[in-house]
Design an enzyme around this catalytic site. Structure first.
Site, PDB file in Angstrom:
ATOM      1  N   GLY A 239       0.765  -1.240   0.000  1.00 55.01           N
ATOM      2  CA  GLY A 239       0.000   0.000   0.000  1.00 55.01           C
ATOM      3  C   GLY A 239       0.791   1.282   0.000  1.00 55.01           C
ATOM      4  O   GLY A 239       0.200   2.356  -0.161  1.00 55.01           O
ATOM      5  N   GLU A 273       4.038  -6.649   1.748  1.00 54.14           N
ATOM      6  CA  GLU A 273       3.548  -7.012   0.411  1.00 54.14           C
ATOM      7  C   GLU A 273       3.520  -5.802  -0.528  1.00 54.14           C
ATOM      8  O   GLU A 273       2.470  -5.441  -1.061  1.00 54.14           O
ATOM      9  CB  GLU A 273       2.129  -7.593   0.521  1.00 54.14           C
ATOM     10  CG  GLU A 273       1.998  -8.804   1.432  1.00 54.14           C
ATOM     11  CD  GLU A 273       0.540  -9.220   1.665  1.00 54.14           C
ATOM     12  OE1 GLU A 273      -0.385  -8.441   1.342  1.00 54.14           O
ATOM     13  OE2 GLU A 273       0.329 -10.331   2.172  1.00 54.14           O
ATOM     14  N   PRO A 274       4.668  -5.159  -0.746  1.00 55.86           N
ATOM     15  CA  PRO A 274       4.657  -3.970  -1.609  1.00 55.86           C
ATOM     16  C   PRO A 274       4.482  -4.338  -3.078  1.00 55.86           C
ATOM     17  O   PRO A 274       5.019  -5.345  -3.540  1.00 55.86           O
ATOM     18  CB  PRO A 274       6.046  -3.373  -1.379  1.00 55.86           C
ATOM     19  CG  PRO A 274       6.909  -4.563  -1.093  1.00 55.86           C
ATOM     20  CD  PRO A 274       6.024  -5.516  -0.309  1.00 55.86           C
ATOM     21  N   GLY A 275       3.725  -3.555  -3.797  1.00 52.42           N
ATOM     22  CA  GLY A 275       3.585  -3.759  -5.234  1.00 52.42           C
ATOM     23  C   GLY A 275       3.968  -2.490  -5.972  1.00 52.42           C
ATOM     24  O   GLY A 275       5.034  -2.358  -6.558  1.00 52.42           O
ATOM     25  N   ARG A 276       3.072  -1.494  -5.870  1.00 51.12           N
ATOM     26  CA  ARG A 276       3.249  -0.232  -6.582  1.00 51.12           C
ATOM     27  C   ARG A 276       4.602   0.436  -6.304  1.00 51.12           C
ATOM     28  O   ARG A 276       5.239   0.955  -7.217  1.00 51.12           O
ATOM     29  CB  ARG A 276       2.117   0.708  -6.144  1.00 51.12           C
ATOM     30  CG  ARG A 276       1.981   1.963  -6.960  1.00 51.12           C
ATOM     31  CD  ARG A 276       0.927   2.881  -6.317  1.00 51.12           C
ATOM     32  NE  ARG A 276      -0.324   2.222  -6.029  1.00 51.12           N
ATOM     33  CZ  ARG A 276      -1.351   2.132  -6.877  1.00 51.12           C
ATOM     34  NH1 ARG A 276      -1.281   2.703  -8.056  1.00 51.12           N
ATOM     35  NH2 ARG A 276      -2.457   1.503  -6.532  1.00 51.12           N
ATOM     36  N   ARG A 312      -5.925   2.849 -15.792  1.00 53.56           N
ATOM     37  CA  ARG A 312      -5.980   3.606 -14.539  1.00 53.56           C
ATOM     38  C   ARG A 312      -6.640   4.986 -14.688  1.00 53.56           C
ATOM     39  O   ARG A 312      -7.466   5.350 -13.851  1.00 53.56           O
ATOM     40  CB  ARG A 312      -4.590   3.711 -13.901  1.00 53.56           C
ATOM     41  CG  ARG A 312      -3.997   2.341 -13.524  1.00 53.56           C
ATOM     42  CD  ARG A 312      -2.707   2.453 -12.733  1.00 53.56           C
ATOM     43  NE  ARG A 312      -2.934   3.031 -11.430  1.00 53.56           N
ATOM     44  CZ  ARG A 312      -2.704   4.279 -11.095  1.00 53.56           C
ATOM     45  NH1 ARG A 312      -2.171   5.106 -11.963  1.00 53.56           N
ATOM     46  NH2 ARG A 312      -2.975   4.699  -9.896  1.00 53.56           N
ATOM     47  N   TYR A 316      -9.867   5.089 -12.328  1.00 54.83           N
ATOM     48  CA  TYR A 316      -9.736   5.830 -11.063  1.00 54.83           C
ATOM     49  C   TYR A 316      -9.563   7.332 -11.273  1.00 54.83           C
ATOM     50  O   TYR A 316      -9.331   8.051 -10.302  1.00 54.83           O
ATOM     51  CB  TYR A 316      -8.479   5.386 -10.291  1.00 54.83           C
ATOM     52  CG  TYR A 316      -8.221   3.925 -10.112  1.00 54.83           C
ATOM     53  CD1 TYR A 316      -9.156   3.081  -9.503  1.00 54.83           C
ATOM     54  CD2 TYR A 316      -6.993   3.375 -10.484  1.00 54.83           C
ATOM     55  CE1 TYR A 316      -8.865   1.742  -9.301  1.00 54.83           C
ATOM     56  CE2 TYR A 316      -6.699   2.038 -10.275  1.00 54.83           C
ATOM     57  CZ  TYR A 316      -7.642   1.226  -9.681  1.00 54.83           C
ATOM     58  OH  TYR A 316      -7.351  -0.090  -9.474  1.00 54.83           O
ATOM     59  N   CYS A 342     -13.607   2.825 -28.611  1.00 63.06           N
ATOM     60  CA  CYS A 342     -14.917   3.454 -28.788  1.00 63.06           C
ATOM     61  C   CYS A 342     -15.647   3.604 -27.459  1.00 63.06           C
ATOM     62  O   CYS A 342     -16.643   2.919 -27.187  1.00 63.06           O
ATOM     63  CB  CYS A 342     -15.737   2.647 -29.776  1.00 63.06           C
ATOM     64  SG  CYS A 342     -14.869   2.534 -31.341  1.00 63.06           S
ATOM     65  N   TYR A 371       0.123  -2.010 -12.148  1.00 66.01           N
ATOM     66  CA  TYR A 371      -1.286  -1.916 -12.537  1.00 66.01           C
ATOM     67  C   TYR A 371      -1.433  -1.295 -13.925  1.00 66.01           C
ATOM     68  O   TYR A 371      -2.389  -0.573 -14.208  1.00 66.01           O
ATOM     69  CB  TYR A 371      -2.086  -1.142 -11.476  1.00 66.01           C
ATOM     70  CG  TYR A 371      -1.856  -1.707 -10.090  1.00 66.01           C
ATOM     71  CD1 TYR A 371      -2.386  -2.941  -9.739  1.00 66.01           C
ATOM     72  CD2 TYR A 371      -1.058  -1.047  -9.146  1.00 66.01           C
ATOM     73  CE1 TYR A 371      -2.146  -3.491  -8.479  1.00 66.01           C
ATOM     74  CE2 TYR A 371      -0.813  -1.589  -7.894  1.00 66.01           C
ATOM     75  CZ  TYR A 371      -1.367  -2.816  -7.569  1.00 66.01           C
ATOM     76  OH  TYR A 371      -1.137  -3.362  -6.339  1.00 66.01           O
TER      77      TYR A 371
HETATM   78  C1  LIG Z   1      -2.843  -5.180  -4.080  1.00 67.13           C
HETATM   79  C2  LIG Z   1      -2.344  -5.770  -2.814  1.00 67.13           C
HETATM   80  C3  LIG Z   1      -1.062  -5.473  -2.341  1.00 67.13           C
HETATM   81  C4  LIG Z   1      -0.149  -4.482  -3.030  1.00 67.13           C
HETATM   82  O1  LIG Z   1      -0.594  -3.175  -2.916  1.00 67.13           O
HETATM   83  P1  LIG Z   1       0.331  -1.966  -3.406  1.00 67.13           P
HETATM   84  O2  LIG Z   1      -0.473  -0.780  -3.123  1.00 67.13           O
HETATM   85  O3  LIG Z   1       0.604  -2.163  -4.847  1.00 67.13           O
HETATM   86  O4  LIG Z   1       1.591  -2.010  -2.589  1.00 67.13           O
HETATM   87  C5  LIG Z   1      -0.621  -6.119  -1.206  1.00 67.13           C
HETATM   88  N1  LIG Z   1      -1.408  -7.006  -0.550  1.00 67.13           N
HETATM   89  C6  LIG Z   1      -2.652  -7.305  -0.956  1.00 67.13           C
HETATM   90  C7  LIG Z   1      -3.456  -8.277  -0.210  1.00 67.13           C
HETATM   91  C8  LIG Z   1      -3.162  -6.700  -2.103  1.00 67.13           C
HETATM   92  O5  LIG Z   1      -4.404  -6.989  -2.516  1.00 67.13           O
END
Ligand SMILES: *Cc1c(COP(=O)(O)O)cnc(C)c1O
Length: 412
Positions: A239, A273-276, A312, A316, A342, A371
């Site tokens: 997050g 659990e970092p993604g972004r 995105r 959003y 379209c 994303y």
């Molecule tokens: C999407 C998600 C993440 C990653 O979130 P980011 O904002 O990209 O860091 C981590 N854990 C869970 C359970 C998620 O659904």
């Protein structure tokens, strides 16, 4: 900090000219920087060096096998949300004891696949799922390691679609329900409650909501101890936000320091659990201006990347910084940057000031590494874009552009 920089008014990805990449591989084109991915992973992971921890990259942010492999080689684990993501993580060579499985709707076959792989743990989001996991594990003669995803009811102050830890959200278990669930789990033969989990939202630009959630979880842990449930891991989800425009999210170092301080001496192994924050600014989407159009009230730049490539902005209202790939010093005009789909909701940017570009020129959309491609579709029967990874002087095609044949391959 990333490795997309201008040299003599021309955008480069590490040592490679983006114009050359577009000529070689076509547009729309996702370009990722390996050095940036590594740098972002290191910055995040090292921020937690004061704690026993595991950094699990959120596969849904960017699931390309080559990206996963690059991160796995750096020691990353993976946070998955489907059987498909498990398949990808294993295929990329991620050790199964570094995989955690989140998501509200895990099916029995997906649970069985994860048990067969012997993943580190399941983040369980309902009592129904608890019983399902217990049953499946029992039928396989296994014991499943589980955490409950707790919904701590904190406001992450982000976009409602990516806010996940408030009472009204579908995710996790409300705290009293979670307490009951742990008691139930304790008496089930084929599950082992080893952890607690939460994930309160995405693109957070402040530390306070994380600390608020953490405080609630630590209090909750005391209640678990009081009834004889001793957990060993705490998963704080992902997050952490990034800069798309003018947001000023905390640096991972600051984030790590704050959490380390709050978690010292708790004796818990921490999962993140970092993604972004790892992938977002490690990628750009390169698109070509197909036409320009002026109406009495609007200027349009019609580009070859649509909402099927990068949803995105449409989904959003997200902001992606846009820049010419070759800067020519022209005056700016206000325009809408729209795709070929379209739908009136098909735009990359609205009312944006950009130099007066001409057809055939290239535009880069920044912060497209998370994303971006993972949310791409074939809407309007558009083959999905290619993905390339630049690593210094090298380029690998991480996913070739889809062909028309790919579009119809599964149909008869
Ligand atoms: C999407 C998600 C993440 C990653 O979130 P980011 O904002 O990209 O860091 C981590 N854990 C869970 C359970 C998620 O659904």
């Amino acid at each position: 900090m990333n490795y997309f920089e201008f040299k003599d008014n021309e955008l480069f990805a590490e040592n490679i000219s983006v114009t050359e990449l577009a000529h070689e591989y076509g547009t729309p084109l996702y370009v990722y920087s390996a050095a940036t991915l590594r740098r972002h992973f290191d910055a995040f992971d090292s921020a937690f060096s004061g704690l026993e921890h595991l950094t699990c990259f959120s596969v849904k942010a960017n699931s390309n096998l080559s990206v996963l492999k690059l991160l796995a080689e750096k020691g990353a684990g993976m946070d998955i949300v489907s059987g498909g993501e498990l398949y990808r993580a294993l295929k990329a060579g991620v050790p199964s004891d570094r995989i955690v499985y989140s998501g509200v709707g895990k099916k029995a076959y997906e649970i069985a696949e994860a048990l067969k792989a012997d993943i580190l743990m399941f983040n369980v989001e309902s009592v129904g799922e608890l019983h399902r996991i217990n049953e499946v594990a029992g039928s396989m003669g296994k014991k499943a390691r589980i955490s409950f995803r707790i919904n701590p009811d904190v406001d992450p102050k982000t976009h409602p679609y990516i806010s996940t830890g408030m009472k009204k959200n579908k995710f996790g278990l409300e705290i009293e329900n979670a307490f009951e669930a742990y008691k139930t789990a304790k008496d089930l033969p084929n599950v082992d409650p080893v952890g607690m989990d939460c994930h309160i939202g995405s693109q957070l630009t402040e530390i306070a909501p994380f600390l608020e959630a953490l405080e609630k979880l630590l209090k909750f842990n005391q209640r678990l101890k009081d009834i004889g449930i001793n957990i060993s891991t705490l998963d704080l989800g992902g997050g952490l936000g990034i800069t798309y425009d003018e947001e000023e999210p905390p640096h991972p170092k600051e984030f790590g320091e704050a959490l380390t301080k709050a978690l010292k001496d708790q004796g818990l192994k921490v999962i993140l659990e970092p993604g972004r924050v790892i992938a977002g600014n490690s990628g750009i989407l390169v698109t070509e201006v197909v036409y320009t159009k002026k109406s009495p009230t609007k200027n349009f730049l019609i580009v070859d990347a649509g909402m099927n490539d990068l949803i995105r902005p449409s989904l959003y209202g997200s902001y992606h910084r846009l820049e010419e790939v070759v800067k020519k010093g022209r005056p700016e005009i206000e325009c809408d940057v729209v795709g070929p789909i379209c739908e009136s909701g098909d735009f990359i940017a609205r009312d944006r000031n950009l130099p007066e570009m001409e057809q055939g020129e290239l535009l880069a959309a920044y912060s497209a590494g998370a994303y971006g491609f993972t949310m791409a579709s074939n809407y309007n029967s558009r083959p999905r874009a290619a993905e390339v990874i630049v690593d210094g002087d090298d380029v690998i095609v991480a996913r070739r552009r889809e062909s028309y044949e790919d579009l119809v391959n599964l149909e008869c």
